[in-house]
Design a protein around this motif. Structure first.
Motif, PDB file in Angstrom:
ATOM      1  N   VAL A  67      32.816  44.594  30.000  1.00 19.48           N
ATOM      2  CA  VAL A  67      32.475  43.610  28.969  1.00 19.48           C
ATOM      3  C   VAL A  67      31.597  42.545  29.624  1.00 19.48           C
ATOM      4  CG1 VAL A  67      33.432  41.884  27.383  1.00 19.48           C
ATOM      5  CG2 VAL A  67      34.624  44.051  27.744  1.00 19.48           C
ATOM      6  N   VAL A  68      30.503  42.176  28.963  1.00 19.31           N
ATOM      7  CA  VAL A  68      29.580  41.220  29.562  1.00 19.31           C
ATOM      8  C   VAL A  68      29.301  40.103  28.550  1.00 19.31           C
ATOM      9  CG1 VAL A  68      27.474  41.018  30.944  1.00 19.31           C
ATOM     10  CG2 VAL A  68      28.441  43.289  30.501  1.00 19.31           C
ATOM     11  N   SER A  69      29.651  38.862  28.904  1.00 22.17           N
ATOM     12  CA  SER A  69      29.354  37.733  28.016  1.00 22.17           C
ATOM     13  C   SER A  69      29.108  36.506  28.869  1.00 22.17           C
ATOM     14  CB  SER A  69      30.523  37.480  27.059  1.00 22.17           C
ATOM     15  OG  SER A  69      31.674  37.102  27.767  1.00 22.17           O
ATOM     16  N   ASN A  70      28.325  35.580  28.366  1.00 25.83           N
ATOM     17  CA  ASN A  70      28.056  34.387  29.169  1.00 25.83           C
ATOM     18  C   ASN A  70      29.342  33.620  29.439  1.00 25.83           C
ATOM     19  OD1 ASN A  70      26.505  32.275  30.447  1.00 25.83           O
ATOM     20  ND2 ASN A  70      26.981  31.067  28.621  1.00 25.83           N
ATOM     21  N   ARG A  71      30.083  33.302  28.372  1.00 26.47           N
ATOM     22  CA  ARG A  71      31.352  32.588  28.569  1.00 26.47           C
ATOM     23  C   ARG A  71      32.459  33.618  28.714  1.00 26.47           C
ATOM     24  NH1 ARG A  71      32.968  27.597  28.322  1.00 26.47           N
ATOM     25  NH2 ARG A  71      31.124  26.717  27.326  1.00 26.47           N
ATOM     26  N   GLY A  72      33.236  33.473  29.745  1.00 28.08           N
ATOM     27  CA  GLY A  72      34.298  34.442  29.997  1.00 28.08           C
ATOM     28  C   GLY A  72      35.580  34.075  29.270  1.00 28.08           C
ATOM     29  N   PRO A  73      36.581  34.928  29.402  1.00 23.37           N
ATOM     30  CA  PRO A  73      37.843  34.691  28.710  1.00 23.37           C
ATOM     31  C   PRO A  73      38.595  33.492  29.269  1.00 23.37           C
ATOM     32  CG  PRO A  73      38.009  36.580  30.178  1.00 23.37           C
ATOM     33  CD  PRO A  73      36.580  36.180  30.184  1.00 23.37           C
ATOM     34  N   VAL A  74      38.354  33.173  30.532  1.00 27.73           N
ATOM     35  CA  VAL A  74      38.974  31.988  31.130  1.00 27.73           C
ATOM     36  C   VAL A  74      37.927  31.251  31.953  1.00 27.73           C
ATOM     37  CG1 VAL A  74      41.329  32.904  31.328  1.00 27.73           C
ATOM     38  CG2 VAL A  74      39.721  33.271  33.197  1.00 27.73           C
ATOM     39  N   LEU A  97      37.407  38.253  21.623  1.00 27.33           N
ATOM     40  CA  LEU A  97      37.307  39.371  22.564  1.00 27.33           C
ATOM     41  C   LEU A  97      38.445  39.461  23.559  1.00 27.33           C
ATOM     42  CD1 LEU A  97      33.531  39.504  23.435  1.00 27.33           C
ATOM     43  CD2 LEU A  97      34.811  40.775  21.726  1.00 27.33           C
ATOM     44  N   ARG A  98      39.199  38.359  23.701  1.00 26.55           N
ATOM     45  CA  ARG A  98      40.241  38.417  24.723  1.00 26.55           C
ATOM     46  C   ARG A  98      41.231  39.548  24.467  1.00 26.55           C
ATOM     47  NH1 ARG A  98      43.083  33.671  25.055  1.00 26.55           N
ATOM     48  NH2 ARG A  98      42.521  33.606  22.873  1.00 26.55           N
ATOM     49  N   SER A  99      41.351  39.954  23.201  1.00 29.29           N
ATOM     50  CA  SER A  99      42.290  41.038  22.910  1.00 29.29           C
ATOM     51  C   SER A  99      41.831  42.388  23.442  1.00 29.29           C
ATOM     52  CB  SER A  99      42.494  41.159  21.399  1.00 29.29           C
ATOM     53  OG  SER A  99      43.297  40.103  20.981  1.00 29.29           O
ATOM     54  N   LEU A 100      40.549  42.510  23.758  1.00 33.06           N
ATOM     55  CA  LEU A 100      40.061  43.786  24.298  1.00 33.06           C
ATOM     56  C   LEU A 100      40.854  44.218  25.518  1.00 33.06           C
ATOM     57  CD1 LEU A 100      36.147  43.616  24.284  1.00 33.06           C
ATOM     58  CD2 LEU A 100      37.565  45.375  23.238  1.00 33.06           C
ATOM     59  N   VAL A 101      41.224  43.230  26.332  1.00 34.92           N
ATOM     60  CA  VAL A 101      41.871  43.589  27.595  1.00 34.92           C
ATOM     61  C   VAL A 101      43.298  44.093  27.390  1.00 34.92           C
ATOM     62  CG1 VAL A 101      40.450  41.914  28.836  1.00 34.92           C
ATOM     63  CG2 VAL A 101      42.781  41.308  28.207  1.00 34.92           C
ATOM     64  N   LEU A 102      43.852  43.859  26.190  1.00 32.32           N
ATOM     65  CA  LEU A 102      45.207  44.349  25.940  1.00 32.32           C
ATOM     66  C   LEU A 102      45.208  45.868  25.781  1.00 32.32           C
ATOM     67  CD1 LEU A 102      46.485  41.752  23.288  1.00 32.32           C
ATOM     68  CD2 LEU A 102      46.308  41.503  25.757  1.00 32.32           C
ATOM     69  N   HIS A 103      44.109  46.398  25.311  1.00 38.37           N
ATOM     70  CA  HIS A 103      44.101  47.812  24.935  1.00 38.37           C
ATOM     71  C   HIS A 103      43.239  48.690  25.827  1.00 38.37           C
ATOM     72  CE1 HIS A 103      46.256  46.559  21.486  1.00 38.37           C
ATOM     73  NE2 HIS A 103      45.263  45.835  21.020  1.00 38.37           N
ATOM     74  N   HIS A 104      42.395  48.063  26.630  1.00 35.88           N
ATOM     75  CA  HIS A 104      41.454  48.872  27.402  1.00 35.88           C
ATOM     76  C   HIS A 104      41.426  48.435  28.861  1.00 35.88           C
ATOM     77  CE1 HIS A 104      40.114  50.735  23.748  1.00 35.88           C
ATOM     78  NE2 HIS A 104      40.156  49.541  23.193  1.00 35.88           N
ATOM     79  N   GLU A 105      40.864  49.318  29.661  1.00 37.06           N
ATOM     80  CA  GLU A 105      40.722  49.013  31.083  1.00 37.06           C
ATOM     81  C   GLU A 105      39.419  48.237  31.228  1.00 37.06           C
ATOM     82  OE1 GLU A 105      40.566  52.033  34.549  1.00 37.06           O
ATOM     83  OE2 GLU A 105      42.112  52.633  33.092  1.00 37.06           O
ATOM     84  N   VAL A 106      39.540  46.925  31.396  1.00 32.88           N
ATOM     85  CA  VAL A 106      38.351  46.084  31.278  1.00 32.88           C
ATOM     86  C   VAL A 106      37.951  45.458  32.616  1.00 32.88           C
ATOM     87  CG1 VAL A 106      37.474  43.929  30.262  1.00 32.88           C
ATOM     88  CG2 VAL A 106      38.718  45.556  28.831  1.00 32.88           C
ATOM     89  N   ARG A 107      36.656  45.525  32.875  1.00 34.01           N
ATOM     90  CA  ARG A 107      36.035  44.698  33.912  1.00 34.01           C
ATOM     91  C   ARG A 107      35.146  43.738  33.153  1.00 34.01           C
ATOM     92  NH1 ARG A 107      35.423  46.896  39.295  1.00 34.01           N
ATOM     93  NH2 ARG A 107      37.063  48.467  39.481  1.00 34.01           N
ATOM     94  N   TRP A 108      35.401  42.447  33.272  1.00 29.52           N
ATOM     95  CA  TRP A 108      34.690  41.457  32.453  1.00 29.52           C
ATOM     96  C   TRP A 108      33.734  40.667  33.340  1.00 29.52           C
ATOM     97  CZ3 TRP A 108      37.392  39.445  27.576  1.00 29.52           C
ATOM     98  CH2 TRP A 108      36.484  38.691  26.800  1.00 29.52           C
ATOM     99  N   ILE A 109      32.468  40.681  32.981  1.00 31.84           N
ATOM    100  CA  ILE A 109      31.466  39.930  33.747  1.00 31.84           C
ATOM    101  C   ILE A 109      31.070  38.700  32.935  1.00 31.84           C
ATOM    102  CG2 ILE A 109      29.167  40.005  34.786  1.00 31.84           C
ATOM    103  CD1 ILE A 109      29.475  43.070  34.921  1.00 31.84           C
ATOM    104  N   ALA A 110      31.122  37.513  33.562  1.00 34.86           N
ATOM    105  CA  ALA A 110      30.777  36.276  32.846  1.00 34.86           C
ATOM    106  C   ALA A 110      30.159  35.300  33.837  1.00 34.86           C
ATOM    107  CB  ALA A 110      32.032  35.668  32.225  1.00 34.86           C
ATOM    108  N   SER A 111      29.511  34.277  33.302  1.00 33.64           N
ATOM    109  CA  SER A 111      28.935  33.252  34.185  1.00 33.64           C
ATOM    110  C   SER A 111      30.030  32.382  34.780  1.00 33.64           C
ATOM    111  CB  SER A 111      27.994  32.336  33.386  1.00 33.64           C
ATOM    112  OG  SER A 111      26.841  33.047  32.998  1.00 33.64           O
ATOM    113  N   ALA A 112      29.840  31.994  36.034  1.00 32.28           N
ATOM    114  CA  ALA A 112      30.679  30.944  36.628  1.00 32.28           C
ATOM    115  C   ALA A 112      30.121  29.636  36.079  1.00 32.28           C
ATOM    116  CB  ALA A 112      30.568  30.994  38.140  1.00 32.28           C
ATOM    117  N   ILE A 113      30.894  28.954  35.240  1.00 31.81           N
ATOM    118  CA  ILE A 113      30.343  27.778  34.559  1.00 31.81           C
ATOM    119  C   ILE A 113      30.850  26.478  35.196  1.00 31.81           C
ATOM    120  CG2 ILE A 113      30.111  26.614  32.332  1.00 31.81           C
ATOM    121  CD1 ILE A 113      30.233  29.336  30.981  1.00 31.81           C
ATOM    122  N   SER A 114      32.138  26.377  35.431  1.00 32.75           N
ATOM    123  CA  SER A 114      32.673  25.149  36.045  1.00 32.75           C
ATOM    124  C   SER A 114      32.492  25.207  37.567  1.00 32.75           C
ATOM    125  CB  SER A 114      34.161  25.017  35.727  1.00 32.75           C
ATOM    126  OG  SER A 114      34.883  26.039  36.395  1.00 32.75           O
TER     127      SER A 114
END
Ligand code: ADP
Ligand code: G6P
Length: 549
Positions: A67-74, A97-114
């Protein structure tokens, strides 16, 4: 910007990785204690067994997703004791989208913002780290620490003041935009550079999971799919655009090179998804007009560079069980008590980020017209505006927040009497207060200029306990679904909105009830899981067609 979110988040920890007790959701974490983070190299502690009613229906086969999004789940920060804490990423996209990780094997790519995100990224040396979702599900998070100047140009020049404004029709074209050299520079050294960094991160994750499907999200990442496709011609790529897609002529505001790159980038995917048939059809027409691609409007396919791309529409949704539990959670009940202590006879509600697309100032003006026309309602009705401050480094957003405050003040100064203030303006990120207000409103006003979907309308319909009436902008994606049970408004017609407020407040009780029950029932039947399943089955449909040639 997220540093600011973290500073003010205080007691609003929205996510506690590895939290052992809470069932679900953001709100579990409103009540949860800050947790010490494990060292990055260690996997988080195993999740204890506890009931997870999401698992009630997990019909979708588990898949490998990147999963690729600018803002990540956390997003990470530090608490008062200097301990690293994880906070929920803001906005509708990560909520959903956070629910995606409940059902699938997810690698999430997001920007380091803070700043803390950047530290996490540095410690991980370009690799992904183990994370746990709210229910304990494991996933991997890959934070990309972009060059700071490039990220500033990407986020504060191109993504928000340019693409977001264009896609929500926010420009007065006689005077804006003025695309100077800075814009071209920000495109090249900001947007292109950040998309390149995302594409590199995707390629790195594909080294670990070569068979994963890559699922890009939103307007920040239009170029990354083409960059990935160039290196990995056979990888399965999908993209979901969470915001409106405007008509082709609107794209002609941007220089040819830029608008072509955007359409070409998206068409490097196998599947491109939108919330509504309206946005999808605009994209199909744009692909034809701006790229000269061969489009089959009936099948929703685009032939481009020798490949067929499937273009679909499925409105995103929320998890009804999450909201059922939120509605009776301690934090929401406490917020509801506070609200009840000052509740007017009739409560009008709006809940938004302070974004010009949300049309907050016109909403206040409509309320003013309503109070003018119905003096009998003065001192009996309040408009509660729960507004999450958004993107305040961008001048247009800072100015808009000022305009919101000025217009609320003007209405209040004109009408207030004794302890009654017609507009109760609360500018803060307060999710518990939001859910409490969802339970209590008599009328919800969603009058967005344009909105990809608008999750607020769905969340509110689910938990309301007063047979509240939904007023929906005909330009919000959610209108395509919920309009049979809502009152529709033209977002520019403030007089029409004033009339709609009156109509909503005077609808017969039985009719209010029938409408709300039907709207809530629709959201329950078309929930987030159904959306995820629809996305993935589009993908399968496309894969089967591809195999058939
Ligand atoms: P967008 O994605 O443009 O922000 P949506 O309506 O789709 O619009 O999603 C907004 C999300 O942010 C919803 O989940 C809503 O509950 C949350 N939200 C909006 N306003 C506030 C607020 N003042 N405090 C906390 N959460 C908010
Ligand atoms: C909308 C966009 C998301 C974005 C969110 C919050 O929901 O579709 O992509 O993440 O707003 O905006 P921000 O700029 O704070 O990430």
């Amino acid at each position: 910007m997220v540093d600011r979110r973290i500073r003010r988040a205080g007691n609003e920890l929205r996510h506690c990785a590895g939290s052992p007790h809470s069932l679900l959701t953001r709100l579990e974490s409103l009540a949860c204690e800050r947790v010490r983070r494990p060292a990055l190299s260690e996997p988080p502690p195993p999740s204890p067994s506890f009931p997870i009613n999401h698992l009630r229906c997990a019909p979708v086969a588990r898949r490998k997703l990147i999963v690729v999004s600018n803002r990540g789940p956390v997003t990470f920060g530090r608490d008062g004791d200097g301990q690293r804490v994880a906070l929920r990423g803001g906005g509708g996209l990560t909520t959903a989208l956070r629910s995606l990780v409940l059902h699938h094997e997810v690698r999430w790519i997001a920007s380091a913002i803070s700043a803390e995100d950047r530290l996490v990224a540095e410690e991980a040396s370009g690799e992904s780290i183990h994370e746990r979702a709210r229910d304990g599900s494991a996933y991997r998070l890959h934070l990309v620490a972009h060059d700071e100047q490039a990220y500033d140009r990407f986020y504060n020049v191109i993504a928000n003041p340019t693409l977001w404004f264009l896609q929500h029709y926010l420009w007065p074209l006689a005077v804006a935009p003025s695309l100077d050299r800075g814009l071209h520079h920000a495109w090249r050294d900001g947007y292109v550079a950040v998309n390149r960094a995302f594409a590199d991160a995707v390629l790195a994750e594909l080294e670990h999971e070569p068979d994963a499907t890559v699922f890009f999200h939103d307007y920040h990442l239009y170029l990354a799919p083409r960059l990935v496709r160039e290196s990995r011609p056979d990888t399965a790529l999908a993209h979901f655009v969470h915001i409106p897609w405007p008509q082709p002529d609107v794209w002609r505001v941007l220089p040819d090179e830029i608008r072509r790159a955007i359409h070409d980038g998206l068409l490097a995917n196998d599947v491109v998804g939108f919330h509504t048939a309206r946005w999808r059809s605009n994209f199909l027409r744009g692909s034809e007009d701006l790229l000269g691609a061969a489009v089959d409007h009936g099948r929703g396919t685009v032939d481009h560079r020798g490949r067929e791309v499937l273009v679909t529409s499925h409105p995103i949704s929320v998890d009804p069980h999450e909201f059922d539990e939120l509605a009776t959670s301690e934090a929401v009940l406490a917020a509801e008590q506070r609200l009840l202590a000052r509740r007017p006879e009739k409560l009008l509600l709006r809940v938004d980020r302070t974004d010009p697309s949300k049309n907050i100032v016109r909403g206040f003006r409509a309320f003013e017209l309503y109070l003018d026309a119905h003096p009998e309602m003065q001192e009996r009705v309040v408009m509660l505006a729960l507004l999450d401050p958004s993107r305040q480094e961008i001048p247009e957003y800072a100015e808009y927040l000022g305009a919101i405050q000025r217009s609320a003040r003007a209405v209040n100064e004109r009408f207030e009497r004794g302890t009654w203030r017609p507009i109760d303006l609360q500018i803060r990120d307060d999710f518990a207060g939001t859910v409490a207000a969802y339970k209590q409103f008599d009328v919800l006003l969603v009058n967005a200029v344009f909105d990809g979907l608008n999750l607020v309308a769905k969340e509110a319909a689910l938990v309301n306990e007063r047979d509240g009436v939904l007023i929906l902008s005909e330009n919000a994606g959610v209108h395509e679904e919920l309009s049979p049970w809502a009152l529709s408004v033209n977002p520019f017609d403030v007089a029409g909105q004033a009339d709609a407020l009156h109509r909503a407040l005077t609808l017969p009780a039985e009719e209010r009830r029938t409408r709300l029950v039907a709207a809530a029932d629709h959201v329950r039947r078309h929930d987030l899981e159904a959306w995820i399943e629809a996305q993935l089955s589009d993908f399968d449909r496309k894969a089967v067609r591809g195999r058939r040639g």
